[in-house]
Design a protein around this motif. Structure first.
Motif, PDB file in Angstrom:
ATOM      1  N   LEU A 225     -18.125  -9.915  36.413  1.00  0.00           N
ATOM      2  CA  LEU A 225     -17.545  -8.851  35.598  1.00  0.00           C
ATOM      3  C   LEU A 225     -16.696  -7.934  36.472  1.00  0.00           C
ATOM      4  CD1 LEU A 225     -20.777  -7.783  33.652  1.00  0.00           C
ATOM      5  CD2 LEU A 225     -18.986  -9.325  32.848  1.00  0.00           C
ATOM      6  N   ASN A 226     -15.649  -7.358  35.882  1.00  0.00           N
ATOM      7  CA  ASN A 226     -14.881  -6.362  36.633  1.00  0.00           C
ATOM      8  C   ASN A 226     -15.547  -4.995  36.438  1.00  0.00           C
ATOM      9  OD1 ASN A 226     -13.876  -5.155  34.220  1.00  0.00           O
ATOM     10  ND2 ASN A 226     -12.224  -6.646  34.138  1.00  0.00           N
ATOM     11  N   LEU A 227     -15.048  -3.977  37.127  1.00  0.00           N
ATOM     12  CA  LEU A 227     -15.680  -2.657  37.072  1.00  0.00           C
ATOM     13  C   LEU A 227     -15.657  -2.047  35.671  1.00  0.00           C
ATOM     14  CD1 LEU A 227     -14.623  -0.948  40.420  1.00  0.00           C
ATOM     15  CD2 LEU A 227     -16.874  -1.775  39.747  1.00  0.00           C
ATOM     16  N   THR A 228     -14.608  -2.293  34.930  1.00  0.00           N
ATOM     17  CA  THR A 228     -14.530  -1.786  33.558  1.00  0.00           C
ATOM     18  C   THR A 228     -15.642  -2.394  32.713  1.00  0.00           C
ATOM     19  OG1 THR A 228     -12.138  -1.536  33.783  1.00  0.00           O
ATOM     20  CG2 THR A 228     -13.036  -1.548  31.537  1.00  0.00           C
ATOM     21  N   GLU A 229     -15.848  -3.678  32.852  1.00  0.00           N
ATOM     22  CA  GLU A 229     -16.900  -4.357  32.094  1.00  0.00           C
ATOM     23  C   GLU A 229     -18.297  -3.905  32.532  1.00  0.00           C
ATOM     24  OE1 GLU A 229     -14.650  -8.583  31.161  1.00  0.00           O
ATOM     25  OE2 GLU A 229     -15.495  -8.241  33.164  1.00  0.00           O
ATOM     26  N   ILE A 230     -18.467  -3.692  33.821  1.00  0.00           N
ATOM     27  CA  ILE A 230     -19.755  -3.201  34.334  1.00  0.00           C
ATOM     28  C   ILE A 230     -20.034  -1.800  33.786  1.00  0.00           C
ATOM     29  CG2 ILE A 230     -21.001  -2.479  36.409  1.00  0.00           C
ATOM     30  CD1 ILE A 230     -19.557  -4.792  37.894  1.00  0.00           C
ATOM     31  N   ALA A 231     -19.024  -0.939  33.821  1.00  0.00           N
ATOM     32  CA  ALA A 231     -19.190   0.430  33.297  1.00  0.00           C
ATOM     33  C   ALA A 231     -19.579   0.396  31.828  1.00  0.00           C
ATOM     34  CB  ALA A 231     -17.905   1.234  33.499  1.00  0.00           C
ATOM     35  N   TRP A 232     -18.915  -0.450  31.063  1.00  0.00           N
ATOM     36  CA  TRP A 232     -19.218  -0.558  29.639  1.00  0.00           C
ATOM     37  C   TRP A 232     -20.625  -1.102  29.417  1.00  0.00           C
ATOM     38  CZ3 TRP A 232     -20.272  -4.704  26.348  1.00  0.00           C
ATOM     39  CH2 TRP A 232     -20.232  -4.393  24.989  1.00  0.00           C
ATOM     40  N   LYS A 233     -20.977  -2.143  30.154  1.00  0.00           N
ATOM     41  CA  LYS A 233     -22.283  -2.795  30.006  1.00  0.00           C
ATOM     42  C   LYS A 233     -23.433  -1.839  30.323  1.00  0.00           C
ATOM     43  CE  LYS A 233     -24.790  -6.857  31.722  1.00  0.00           C
ATOM     44  NZ  LYS A 233     -24.850  -7.779  30.619  1.00  0.00           N
ATOM     45  N   LEU A 234     -23.237  -0.962  31.308  1.00  0.00           N
ATOM     46  CA  LEU A 234     -24.302  -0.050  31.721  1.00  0.00           C
ATOM     47  C   LEU A 234     -24.153   1.350  31.112  1.00  0.00           C
ATOM     48  CD1 LEU A 234     -24.750  -1.176  35.405  1.00  0.00           C
ATOM     49  CD2 LEU A 234     -26.098  -1.793  33.407  1.00  0.00           C
ATOM     50  N   HIS A 235     -23.302   1.455  30.101  1.00  0.00           N
ATOM     51  CA  HIS A 235     -23.150   2.674  29.293  1.00  0.00           C
ATOM     52  C   HIS A 235     -22.623   3.885  30.076  1.00  0.00           C
ATOM     53  CE1 HIS A 235     -25.188   0.433  26.180  1.00  0.00           C
ATOM     54  NE2 HIS A 235     -26.158   0.166  27.034  1.00  0.00           N
ATOM     55  N   TYR A 236     -21.719   3.630  31.019  1.00  0.00           N
ATOM     56  CA  TYR A 236     -21.023   4.740  31.676  1.00  0.00           C
ATOM     57  C   TYR A 236     -19.867   5.165  30.778  1.00  0.00           C
ATOM     58  CZ  TYR A 236     -23.470   4.357  36.124  1.00  0.00           C
ATOM     59  OH  TYR A 236     -24.422   4.384  37.106  1.00  0.00           O
ATOM     60  N   SER A 237     -19.528   6.439  30.826  1.00  0.00           N
ATOM     61  CA  SER A 237     -18.435   6.940  29.990  1.00  0.00           C
ATOM     62  C   SER A 237     -17.075   6.457  30.476  1.00  0.00           C
ATOM     63  CB  SER A 237     -18.471   8.472  29.942  1.00  0.00           C
ATOM     64  OG  SER A 237     -18.369   9.010  31.245  1.00  0.00           O
ATOM     65  N   SER A 238     -16.975   6.113  31.769  1.00  0.00           N
ATOM     66  CA  SER A 238     -15.716   5.631  32.331  1.00  0.00           C
ATOM     67  C   SER A 238     -15.987   4.959  33.676  1.00  0.00           C
ATOM     68  CB  SER A 238     -14.739   6.789  32.544  1.00  0.00           C
ATOM     69  OG  SER A 238     -15.229   7.664  33.540  1.00  0.00           O
ATOM     70  N   VAL A 239     -14.989   4.244  34.154  1.00  0.00           N
ATOM     71  CA  VAL A 239     -15.081   3.636  35.482  1.00  0.00           C
ATOM     72  C   VAL A 239     -15.139   4.736  36.541  1.00  0.00           C
ATOM     73  CG1 VAL A 239     -13.914   2.165  37.170  1.00  0.00           C
ATOM     74  CG2 VAL A 239     -13.919   1.522  34.764  1.00  0.00           C
TER      75      VAL A 239
END
Length: 68
Positions: free
Chosen positions: A22-36
């Motif tokens: 996964l790229n960082l955007t996908e990781i952020a989304w998967k782990l419920h971060y508001s943004s990268v």
């Protein structure tokens, strides 16, 4: 408790970065971060490294969950 959860979350981010699926955007989304940017800020605060730099180093050290 908050710090404990954050440490586990960062270890999961490391794991996902190492697997390189996964790229960082996908990781952020998967782990419920508001943004990268938010993920990157917390990652750097905990590890002292940016996620991009962490990805580039050859010997990635991870703590076992028992050692947190």
């Amino acid at each position: 408790i908050e710090q404990f959860i954050l440490l586990h979350k960062i270890e999961r981010v490391k794991e996902l970065i190492i697997y390189d699926e996964l790229n960082l955007t996908e990781i952020a989304w998967k782990l419920h971060y508001s943004s990268v940017a938010h993920l990157s800020h917390q990652f750097k605060k905990i590890t002292g490294l940016t996620p991009t730099f962490f990805k580039s180093i050859k010997h990635k050290k991870r703590n076992t969950l028992e050692n947190l």
